[in-house]
Design an enzyme around this catalytic site. Structure first.
Site, PDB file in Angstrom:
ATOM      1  N   ASN A 147       0.826  -1.206   0.000  1.00  0.00           N
ATOM      2  CA  ASN A 147       0.000   0.000   0.000  1.00  0.00           C
ATOM      3  C   ASN A 147       0.860   1.255   0.000  1.00  0.00           C
ATOM      4  O   ASN A 147       2.075   1.211   0.046  1.00  0.00           O
ATOM      5  CB  ASN A 147      -0.946  -0.040   1.208  1.00  0.00           C
ATOM      6  CG  ASN A 147      -2.273   0.611   0.893  1.00  0.00           C
ATOM      7  OD1 ASN A 147      -2.314   1.731   0.390  1.00  0.00           O
ATOM      8  ND2 ASN A 147      -3.358  -0.099   1.166  1.00  0.00           N
ATOM      9  N   HIS A 169      21.963   1.300  11.917  1.00  0.00           N
ATOM     10  CA  HIS A 169      23.269   1.921  12.146  1.00  0.00           C
ATOM     11  C   HIS A 169      23.938   1.299  13.365  1.00  0.00           C
ATOM     12  O   HIS A 169      23.286   1.089  14.396  1.00  0.00           O
ATOM     13  CB  HIS A 169      23.103   3.423  12.403  1.00  0.00           C
ATOM     14  CG  HIS A 169      22.661   4.167  11.174  1.00  0.00           C
ATOM     15  ND1 HIS A 169      23.538   4.634  10.229  1.00  0.00           N
ATOM     16  CD2 HIS A 169      21.431   4.510  10.736  1.00  0.00           C
ATOM     17  CE1 HIS A 169      22.879   5.227   9.264  1.00  0.00           C
ATOM     18  NE2 HIS A 169      21.581   5.179   9.548  1.00  0.00           N
ATOM     19  N   GLY A 204      -1.324  -1.244   8.792  1.00  0.00           N
ATOM     20  CA  GLY A 204      -0.772   0.069   8.484  1.00  0.00           C
ATOM     21  C   GLY A 204       0.115   0.621   9.601  1.00  0.00           C
ATOM     22  O   GLY A 204      -0.155   0.425  10.785  1.00  0.00           O
ATOM     23  N   LYS A 230       3.235  -8.358  20.587  1.00  0.00           N
ATOM     24  CA  LYS A 230       3.017  -9.591  21.366  1.00  0.00           C
ATOM     25  C   LYS A 230       1.822 -10.333  20.753  1.00  0.00           C
ATOM     26  O   LYS A 230       0.948  -9.708  20.137  1.00  0.00           O
ATOM     27  CB  LYS A 230       2.675  -9.243  22.820  1.00  0.00           C
ATOM     28  CG  LYS A 230       3.794  -8.497  23.539  1.00  0.00           C
ATOM     29  CD  LYS A 230       4.565  -9.452  24.412  1.00  0.00           C
ATOM     30  CE  LYS A 230       5.864  -8.967  24.979  1.00  0.00           C
ATOM     31  NZ  LYS A 230       6.079  -7.642  25.378  1.00  0.00           N
TER      32      LYS A 230
END
Ligand code: COA
Length: 189
Positions: A71, A101, A130, A168
């Site tokens: 999406n 990093h 989303g 979880k």
């Protein structure tokens, strides 16, 4: 459809890529690694696919299966390697981060500590809600569901439904044809 074939190593039959998708990759082409998109995929606008320099990132690779939908506005990193199976649904604004990093040495700038990489695997029939973030080195097992806005820091077992930060297990998908499931359906267990 814009012709992305000069940037992507292969685009399968019937796949659609919207205008305004950003690809960041450099280095050798035809190295056997790159961006490989399967058949009948739909990639919405505003997403960024990043591999970096294939000559400098030895694990950089992105293999996306068939019937995958990505999406709007996703950030998809294959710098540490990324495998996405078939029929995967990726919601808007999802970040899949197979690189990060190095940061632990406080006497050096983070910018001077190089990158870290680890492969992400997303198996078939996974739905990522989303705004979720999938961190490097994780595996999303077949058929699992990631709730909107979740952060994946560990592997997710097949058919688990996970949510939150860190994500979880909140429930499991069921076999609705299973005798026990049908019997217990009126009680919504
Ligand atoms: C994960 C999801 C599918 C679960 O839906 P559901 O089966 O109806 O889940 P429930 O409403 O029964 O929630 C069960 C528990 O998990 C919690 N929960 C559900 N989704 C959550 C989420 N995204 N983040 C944090 N907690 C969540 C609920 O608050 C509830 O907690 P409680 O038992 O303490 O009350 C749904 O909540 C979700 O996140 N959908 C994503 C939607 C989306 O991203 N759409 C974009 C289009 S791709």
């Amino acid at each position: 459809m814009k012709d992305y074939r000069e940037i992507i190593d292969s685009v399968g039959e019937g796949s659609h890529l919207a205008e305004g998708i950003d690809f960041i990759r450099s280095g050798s082409k035809n190295s056997g690694r790159g961006i490989f998109l399967g058949d009948h995929c739909y990639i919405h606008a505003g997403s960024r696919f990043i591999l970096g320099n294939l000559d400098e990132h030895p694990h950089a690779n992105m293999v996306i299966g068939n019937f995958v939908q990505i999406n709007w506005g996703c950030y998809i990193s294959g710098e540490g390697g990324l495998v996405i199976g078939d029929r995967v649904l990726i919601g808007p604004n999802v970040c899949i981060l197979s690189a990060g990093h190095g940061y632990i040495d406080k006497t050096k700038l983070i910018q001077e500590q190089g990158l870290t990489y680890a492969r992400i695997v997303i198996e078939d029939d996974v739905w990522i809600g989303g705004g979720s973030v999938v961190l490097q080195g994780t595996k999303l097992g077949k058929g699992c569901v990631v709730g909107g806005g979740s952060t994946i820091v560990n592997d997710v077992p097949p058919y688990a439904v996970v949510a939150g930060n860190p994500a979880k297990i909140i429930k499991w998908r069921k076999d609705k044809n299973n005798w026990w499931s049908r019997l217990l359906r009126p009680f919504r267990l």
